[in-house]
Design a protein around this motif. Structure first.
Motif, PDB file in Angstrom:
ATOM      1  N   MET A   1       0.834  -1.205   0.000  1.00 54.08           N
ATOM      2  CA  MET A   1       0.000   0.000   0.000  1.00 54.08           C
ATOM      3  C   MET A   1       0.867   1.252   0.000  1.00 54.08           C
ATOM      4  SD  MET A   1      -3.149  -0.619  -0.057  1.00 54.08           S
ATOM      5  CE  MET A   1      -3.246  -2.268  -0.673  1.00 54.08           C
ATOM      6  N   GLY A   2       0.446   2.246  -0.735  1.00 56.01           N
ATOM      7  CA  GLY A   2       1.169   3.509  -0.716  1.00 56.01           C
ATOM      8  C   GLY A   2       0.922   4.225   0.602  1.00 56.01           C
ATOM      9  N   LYS A   3       1.904   4.955   1.052  1.00 52.09           N
ATOM     10  CA  LYS A   3       1.687   5.751   2.258  1.00 52.09           C
ATOM     11  C   LYS A   3       0.722   6.870   1.918  1.00 52.09           C
ATOM     12  CE  LYS A   3       6.462   5.034   3.407  1.00 52.09           C
ATOM     13  NZ  LYS A   3       7.749   5.727   3.456  1.00 52.09           N
ATOM     14  N   GLN A   4      -0.228   7.137   2.793  1.00 51.24           N
ATOM     15  CA  GLN A   4      -1.192   8.200   2.549  1.00 51.24           C
ATOM     16  C   GLN A   4      -0.669   9.485   3.189  1.00 51.24           C
ATOM     17  OE1 GLN A   4      -4.229   7.898   0.831  1.00 51.24           O
ATOM     18  NE2 GLN A   4      -3.350   5.949   0.213  1.00 51.24           N
ATOM     19  N   LEU A   5      -0.406  10.478   2.357  1.00 50.76           N
ATOM     20  CA  LEU A   5       0.185  11.708   2.856  1.00 50.76           C
ATOM     21  C   LEU A   5      -0.794  12.848   2.689  1.00 50.76           C
ATOM     22  CD1 LEU A   5       3.621  11.176   1.143  1.00 50.76           C
ATOM     23  CD2 LEU A   5       3.144  10.876   3.566  1.00 50.76           C
ATOM     24  N   GLY A   6      -1.661  13.045   3.641  1.00 48.40           N
ATOM     25  CA  GLY A   6      -2.512  14.201   3.629  1.00 48.40           C
ATOM     26  C   GLY A   6      -3.649  14.146   2.635  1.00 48.40           C
ATOM     27  N   THR A   7      -4.125  12.979   2.254  1.00 48.96           N
ATOM     28  CA  THR A   7      -5.298  12.903   1.403  1.00 48.96           C
ATOM     29  C   THR A   7      -6.526  13.110   2.260  1.00 48.96           C
ATOM     30  OG1 THR A   7      -5.297  10.535   1.676  1.00 48.96           O
ATOM     31  CG2 THR A   7      -4.255  11.401  -0.292  1.00 48.96           C
ATOM     32  N   LYS A   8      -7.677  13.353   1.599  1.00 52.50           N
ATOM     33  CA  LYS A   8      -8.876  13.706   2.346  1.00 52.50           C
ATOM     34  C   LYS A   8      -9.346  12.568   3.247  1.00 52.50           C
ATOM     35  CE  LYS A   8     -10.853  17.039  -0.786  1.00 52.50           C
ATOM     36  NZ  LYS A   8     -11.665  17.120  -1.974  1.00 52.50           N
ATOM     37  N   ALA A  14      -5.923   0.912  -1.356  1.00 50.71           N
ATOM     38  CA  ALA A  14      -6.097   0.477  -2.731  1.00 50.71           C
ATOM     39  C   ALA A  14      -6.082  -1.037  -2.819  1.00 50.71           C
ATOM     40  CB  ALA A  14      -4.977   1.045  -3.578  1.00 50.71           C
ATOM     41  N   LEU A  22      -1.907 -10.727 -13.388  1.00 52.88           N
ATOM     42  CA  LEU A  22      -1.808  -9.653 -14.373  1.00 52.88           C
ATOM     43  C   LEU A  22      -2.991  -9.744 -15.321  1.00 52.88           C
ATOM     44  CD1 LEU A  22       2.010  -9.661 -15.182  1.00 52.88           C
ATOM     45  CD2 LEU A  22       0.712  -7.975 -13.876  1.00 52.88           C
TER      46      LEU A  22
ATOM     47  N   ASP B   9      -3.115  13.905  -5.818  1.00 54.64           N
ATOM     48  CA  ASP B   9      -4.487  14.259  -6.222  1.00 54.64           C
ATOM     49  C   ASP B   9      -5.289  14.500  -4.962  1.00 54.64           C
ATOM     50  OD1 ASP B   9      -7.179  14.220  -7.471  1.00 54.64           O
ATOM     51  OD2 ASP B   9      -6.117  13.372  -9.180  1.00 54.64           O
ATOM     52  N   ASP B  10      -6.224  15.464  -5.008  1.00 54.10           N
ATOM     53  CA  ASP B  10      -7.105  15.663  -3.854  1.00 54.10           C
ATOM     54  C   ASP B  10      -8.270  14.684  -3.892  1.00 54.10           C
ATOM     55  OD1 ASP B  10      -8.032  17.121  -6.128  1.00 54.10           O
ATOM     56  OD2 ASP B  10      -9.466  18.145  -4.843  1.00 54.10           O
ATOM     57  N   LEU B  15      -6.775   8.636  -6.681  1.00 56.21           N
ATOM     58  CA  LEU B  15      -5.553   8.023  -6.141  1.00 56.21           C
ATOM     59  C   LEU B  15      -5.694   6.509  -6.072  1.00 56.21           C
ATOM     60  CD1 LEU B  15      -4.541  10.404  -3.186  1.00 56.21           C
ATOM     61  CD2 LEU B  15      -3.441  10.186  -5.422  1.00 56.21           C
ATOM     62  N   GLU B  19      -3.478   3.818  -8.047  1.00 57.32           N
ATOM     63  CA  GLU B  19      -2.697   2.813  -7.305  1.00 57.32           C
ATOM     64  C   GLU B  19      -3.007   1.403  -7.783  1.00 57.32           C
ATOM     65  OE1 GLU B  19      -2.751   4.359  -2.833  1.00 57.32           O
ATOM     66  OE2 GLU B  19      -1.413   2.674  -3.194  1.00 57.32           O
ATOM     67  N   ARG B  23       0.016  -0.674  -9.320  1.00 60.24           N
ATOM     68  CA  ARG B  23       0.478  -1.835  -8.554  1.00 60.24           C
ATOM     69  C   ARG B  23       0.359  -3.147  -9.322  1.00 60.24           C
ATOM     70  NH1 ARG B  23       2.071  -0.756  -3.639  1.00 60.24           N
ATOM     71  NH2 ARG B  23       1.576   1.308  -2.820  1.00 60.24           N
ATOM     72  N   PRO B  26       4.823  -5.055 -11.321  1.00 60.77           N
ATOM     73  CA  PRO B  26       5.629  -5.453 -10.154  1.00 60.77           C
ATOM     74  C   PRO B  26       6.837  -4.551  -9.905  1.00 60.77           C
ATOM     75  CG  PRO B  26       5.909  -6.991 -11.982  1.00 60.77           C
ATOM     76  CD  PRO B  26       4.826  -6.054 -12.387  1.00 60.77           C
ATOM     77  N   CYS B  30       4.238   2.975  -4.974  1.00 61.78           N
ATOM     78  CA  CYS B  30       3.581   4.295  -4.929  1.00 61.78           C
ATOM     79  C   CYS B  30       3.636   4.916  -3.543  1.00 61.78           C
ATOM     80  CB  CYS B  30       2.090   4.179  -5.255  1.00 61.78           C
ATOM     81  SG  CYS B  30       1.706   3.381  -6.772  1.00 61.78           S
ATOM     82  N   VAL B  31       3.720   6.238  -3.520  1.00 57.84           N
ATOM     83  CA  VAL B  31       3.377   7.030  -2.336  1.00 57.84           C
ATOM     84  C   VAL B  31       2.384   8.084  -2.822  1.00 57.84           C
ATOM     85  CG1 VAL B  31       5.489   6.678  -1.003  1.00 57.84           C
ATOM     86  CG2 VAL B  31       5.392   8.508  -2.688  1.00 57.84           C
ATOM     87  N   THR B  32       1.579   8.617  -1.910  1.00 61.26           N
ATOM     88  CA  THR B  32       0.540   9.557  -2.352  1.00 61.26           C
ATOM     89  C   THR B  32       0.575  10.842  -1.527  1.00 61.26           C
ATOM     90  OG1 THR B  32      -1.146   8.654  -0.858  1.00 61.26           O
ATOM     91  CG2 THR B  32      -0.989   7.662  -3.034  1.00 61.26           C
ATOM     92  N   ALA B  33       0.043  11.907  -2.142  1.00 58.37           N
ATOM     93  CA  ALA B  33      -0.125  13.188  -1.437  1.00 58.37           C
ATOM     94  C   ALA B  33      -1.415  13.843  -1.936  1.00 58.37           C
ATOM     95  CB  ALA B  33       1.072  14.096  -1.687  1.00 58.37           C
ATOM     96  N   GLY B  34      -2.030  14.660  -1.069  1.00 55.69           N
ATOM     97  CA  GLY B  34      -3.357  15.185  -1.366  1.00 55.69           C
ATOM     98  C   GLY B  34      -3.409  16.595  -1.927  1.00 55.69           C
ATOM     99  N   LEU B  38       1.776  19.411  -0.050  1.00 56.34           N
ATOM    100  CA  LEU B  38       2.167  18.115   0.503  1.00 56.34           C
ATOM    101  C   LEU B  38       3.003  17.326  -0.497  1.00 56.34           C
ATOM    102  CD1 LEU B  38      -1.232  17.194   2.181  1.00 56.34           C
ATOM    103  CD2 LEU B  38       0.897  17.740   3.366  1.00 56.34           C
ATOM    104  N   ARG B  45      11.185  14.362   0.585  1.00 53.63           N
ATOM    105  CA  ARG B  45      11.441  13.299   1.567  1.00 53.63           C
ATOM    106  C   ARG B  45      11.615  11.922   0.905  1.00 53.63           C
ATOM    107  NH1 ARG B  45       7.285  14.302   4.363  1.00 53.63           N
ATOM    108  NH2 ARG B  45       5.954  12.760   3.392  1.00 53.63           N
ATOM    109  N   GLU B  46      10.731  11.637  -0.047  1.00 54.29           N
ATOM    110  CA  GLU B  46      10.666  10.277  -0.606  1.00 54.29           C
ATOM    111  C   GLU B  46      11.553  10.088  -1.838  1.00 54.29           C
ATOM    112  OE1 GLU B  46       8.858   7.732   0.556  1.00 54.29           O
ATOM    113  OE2 GLU B  46       7.746   8.776   2.141  1.00 54.29           O
TER     114      GLU B  46
END
Lengths: 167, 123
Positions: A1-8, A14, A22, B9-10, B15, B19, B23, B26, B30-34, B38, B45-46
């Protein structure tokens, strides 16, 4: 899982589309859209959140930023919510004058490409009339107006998403 | 080692869809920001291998975030793909002026997205 950084909604996760197998990009697009939309609809708690979820899915996954939600009454539909429209659509749509609306109010999906000539509401051409259940439990109709410039038409996979709205 | 993609994406729905698609490959993580602010913090950082970023967002939009990322030395060469519902030519031009490498429209198509990622990140 991706780290969630400040999403709503930080609890969103996911899921994989196919348990690790595949799959073709075309199938992947459809499955990813359905899983993301289903998850989004599951986490709504209020009417405002429900409307926001419909707006988000419709704009980002289907390709329309102009929409309205009508509540089904005994002999008409009344406007409950709108998004992305310059002019306010008609507030009241009587079933006697609006056959397509009556169909949608009875639970039948009316969509461009499958329903013959589509109606206008006021001056606005309609792309789809989608029966939905409002958060207060009453019946509703989600009306999609113009599609985004790059979205040429609604297709079968869009109609699969509409079915999620109808549940 | 997996290539790291920063998704911005907000819309949590977008998102999640991205993902799920990414994903399936292989070799990608992913990392995500809103939002744009951010995203800059996360990118510093990443240190992602690629940024896939929405344009219309609260706090800071994708154009502004892209410009600022291009001013930060660790991020100057990171491929940035802008993603938006707005397909109009002036939006596309504004995207390229902000320093993005590519520009794609919503709704996301898995084949188009994976081909684009592959063109920047390889297999």
């Amino acid at each position: 899982m991706g780290k969630q950084l400040g999403t709503k909604n930080r609890d969103s996760k996911a899921p994989s589309a196919s348990d690790g197998e595949l799959i073709s990009p075309a199938t992947l697009t459809v499955e990813a859209r359905k899983k993301a939309a289903a998850h989004r609809l599951q986490i709504v708690r209020t009417e405002q959140e429900h409307m926001e979820a419909l707006r988000e899915i419709t704009a980002n996954l289907i390709g329309s930023e102009q929409m309205a939600v009508y509540q089904v009454e005994r002999s008409c539909c009344t406007l409950r919510w709108q998004f992305g429209l310059d002019a306010k659509p008609r507030h009241l749509l009587p079933f006697a004058q609006e056959e397509h609306i009556k169909k949608a109010a009875e639970g039948i999906l009316v969509s461009a490409g499958t329903a013959g000539e589509m109606p206008c509401i006021g001056d606005l051409p309609v792309q789809a009339l989608i029966p939905i259940r409002l958060h207060n439990g009453s019946g509703g109709v989600l009306v999609l107006f113009a599609l985004l410039q790059q979205k040429k038409s609604l297709d079968a996979s869009d109609r699969e998403l509409f079915e999620l709205f109808m549940r | 080692m997996a290539k790291k993609i920063l998704l911005v994406d907000d819309s949590t729905t977008t998102l999640m869809m991205e993902e799920i698609i990414i994903r399936q490959h292989p070799g990608y993580d992913c990392v995500t920001a809103g939002d744009g602010k951010l995203a800059i913090e996360a990118a510093l950082r990443e240190r992602p291998d690629l940024v896939l970023m929405d344009v219309v967002m609260p706090e800071m939009n994708g154009f502004e975030a892209c410009k600022i990322m291009r001013e930060k030395s660790p991020l100057q060469d990171v491929p940035i793909i802008l993603l938006t519902t707005r397909g109009e030519q002036d939006y596309v031009e504004a995207g390229y002026q902000s320093g993005c490498n590519d520009y794609i429209n919503k709704p996301v198509d898995a084949a188009e997205l994976l081909a684009l990622l592959q063109s920047y990140l390889g297999e």
